[in-house]
Design an enzyme around this catalytic site. Sequence first.
Site, PDB file in Angstrom:
ATOM      1  CB  SER A  54      -8.997  -1.936  -0.700  1.00 32.37           C
ATOM      2  OG  SER A  54      -9.859  -2.832  -0.049  1.00 32.37           O
ATOM      3  CG  ASN A  64      -1.902  -1.079   1.259  1.00 35.54           C
ATOM      4  OD1 ASN A  64      -2.405  -1.467   0.214  1.00 35.54           O
ATOM      5  ND2 ASN A  64      -2.196  -1.608   2.434  1.00 35.54           N
ATOM      6  CG  HIS A 117      -7.223   1.938  -0.494  1.00 30.17           C
ATOM      7  ND1 HIS A 117      -6.083   1.160  -0.460  1.00 30.17           N
ATOM      8  CD2 HIS A 117      -8.067   1.400   0.432  1.00 30.17           C
ATOM      9  CE1 HIS A 117      -6.228   0.190   0.424  1.00 30.17           C
ATOM     10  NE2 HIS A 117      -7.432   0.309   0.979  1.00 30.17           N
ATOM     11  CD  GLU A 141     -13.381   0.777   1.420  1.00 32.64           C
ATOM     12  OE1 GLU A 141     -12.490   0.740   0.556  1.00 32.64           O
ATOM     13  OE2 GLU A 141     -13.724  -0.209   2.088  1.00 32.64           O
ATOM     14  CG  HIS A 152     -11.471  -1.879   5.635  1.00 33.29           C
ATOM     15  ND1 HIS A 152     -11.155  -1.745   6.961  1.00 33.29           N
ATOM     16  CD2 HIS A 152     -10.480  -2.618   5.075  1.00 33.29           C
ATOM     17  CE1 HIS A 152     -10.003  -2.372   7.199  1.00 33.29           C
ATOM     18  NE2 HIS A 152      -9.577  -2.906   6.063  1.00 33.29           N
ATOM     19  CG  ASP A 188     -11.975   4.432   4.700  1.00 34.16           C
ATOM     20  OD1 ASP A 188     -10.918   4.875   4.219  1.00 34.16           O
ATOM     21  OD2 ASP A 188     -12.034   3.410   5.412  1.00 34.16           O
ATOM     22  CE  LYS A 194      -5.226   1.326   3.823  1.00 37.54           C
ATOM     23  NZ  LYS A 194      -4.587   0.178   4.465  1.00 37.54           N
TER      24      LYS A 194
HETATM   25  C1  LIG Z   1     -10.663   1.277   3.314  1.00 38.28           C
HETATM   26  C2  LIG Z   1      -9.811   1.023   4.542  1.00 38.28           C
HETATM   27  N1  LIG Z   1     -10.140   1.669   5.672  1.00 38.28           N
HETATM   28  C3  LIG Z   1      -9.412   1.478   6.798  1.00 38.28           C
HETATM   29  C4  LIG Z   1      -8.327   0.633   6.824  1.00 38.28           C
HETATM   30  C5  LIG Z   1      -7.567   0.444   8.093  1.00 38.28           C
HETATM   31  O1  LIG Z   1      -6.436   1.248   8.101  1.00 38.28           O
HETATM   32  P1  LIG Z   1      -5.180   0.897   9.018  1.00 38.28           P
HETATM   33  O2  LIG Z   1      -4.386  -0.133   8.274  1.00 38.28           O
HETATM   34  O3  LIG Z   1      -4.462   2.199   9.176  1.00 38.28           O
HETATM   35  O4  LIG Z   1      -5.707   0.360  10.307  1.00 38.28           O
HETATM   36  C6  LIG Z   1      -7.956  -0.032   5.655  1.00 38.28           C
HETATM   37  C7  LIG Z   1      -6.785  -0.926   5.672  1.00 38.28           C
HETATM   38  O5  LIG Z   1      -6.582  -1.794   4.891  1.00 38.28           O
HETATM   39  C8  LIG Z   1      -8.723   0.160   4.475  1.00 38.28           C
HETATM   40  O6  LIG Z   1      -8.422  -0.470   3.339  1.00 38.28           O
END
Ligand SMILES: Cc1ncc(COP(=O)(O)O)c(C=O)c1O
Length: 387
Positions: free
Chosen positions: A178, A44, A206, A174, A130, A203, A237
């Site tokens: 992802s 990432n 990404h 999001e 997520h 969110d 990321k």
């Molecule tokens: C869309 C999304 N939100 C939140 C997270 C969590 O982030 P962190 O790895 O900083 O805990 C991820 C991690 O993969 C993610 O893909």
Amino acid sequence: MDRIARFLQQRADQGLLRTLKPVDSRGAGKLHRGGRELIDFSSNDYLGLAHHPHLKFATQEAIEEWGVSSCASRLLSGDMKIHHTLEEKVASLSGKERALVFSSGYQANVGIISALVGRGDAVFSDKLNHASIVDGVGLSGAKCFRFRHNDLDHLETLLKKHSHEFKARLIVTETVFSMEGDLCPLERLVALKDEYRALLMVDEAHATGIYGPGGAGLVAGLGLTERVELIMGTFSKALGSFGAYVAGSAQIVDLLINTCRSFIYSTALPPAIAAANLAALEIVTREPERGRVLRENAAWFRAALIDHGHEVRGSSQIVPLVVGEAERAVAASSALAEQGFWVLPIRPPTVPAGESRLRFSLTYDHSRQQLSKLIENIDKALHVSVC
Ligand SMILES: Cc1ncc(COP(=O)(O)O)c(C=O)c1O
């Protein structure tokens, strides 16, 4: 204990038992594993910042000055000036009144959602959101309506039918997904949330660093900052570091400081990591070509794969190539590893049955030459894997 042993055995029999596999080292688009160097398409670290000298230097300086830990949670004595500097920077970049920093994206989502809504409220959540969003909704006690991925007609149907039954409504999505590598249709989403008087939380995990002015994210890139109440993103990321943030109104941030349990009951982000995050934000602003090159390479790679007859999804730096059955994805991933490319196979239950895929996570460190070589090997790997 018998139950645990039985569970583990069952997982192993189904070929689903997960184990940890440490890498020897990683950086600059490569990783070393078992004594071999592999080009890394699983990271990432989209902008190649995790090993950037500016981040390393900022971290080392901060460790010298403040040590390794923040030693307490923010509301006790762990609150440091550097947290505030970082929050001011994020707020100004995001175009919001205030921001709040969390120790991880998982903690942020779980805590923010469960602080914002509760029993008697409703959350409308994209089906592919997520796990941290799913868990936050579960913890909140609010009624959850999941709409089909990026299907705003479905969301509207749910809003029309149910929104009046609840005291408050929260829509969560999001901005860059992802596993699909696609973008949320934000323009229509903000119109819907206005019509149904809902709050909108996005969110940008990404998207931060890659989209929008100064890497502020997709919301800023589309000029929708004013219309999204909570913009969450991560430093873990594209920013090559660790931790997360949410940007919003002063009222929302004050609410979170007072009620968000994952913020209140957890040690504050280490000061050296806050310093690395500040350094990363600085580089993203100073070197916008990192994001531009990445976006252009991803578009070129996607188009080339389509030219070669592959089924490719999305439109971001995450490029999923759908191969069908799980065995085919695993065989192709192993064949690519043999040729020096580290690409993860994504299988059910993460994706629906029959839609297993190879997920290419592109970074600024990948050259067109490497991508061309990869495409040749994908053709071979998929041919080999079907024989
Ligand atoms: C869309 C999304 N939100 C939140 C997270 C969590 O982030 P962190 O790895 O900083 O805990 C991820 C991690 O993969 C993610 O893909």
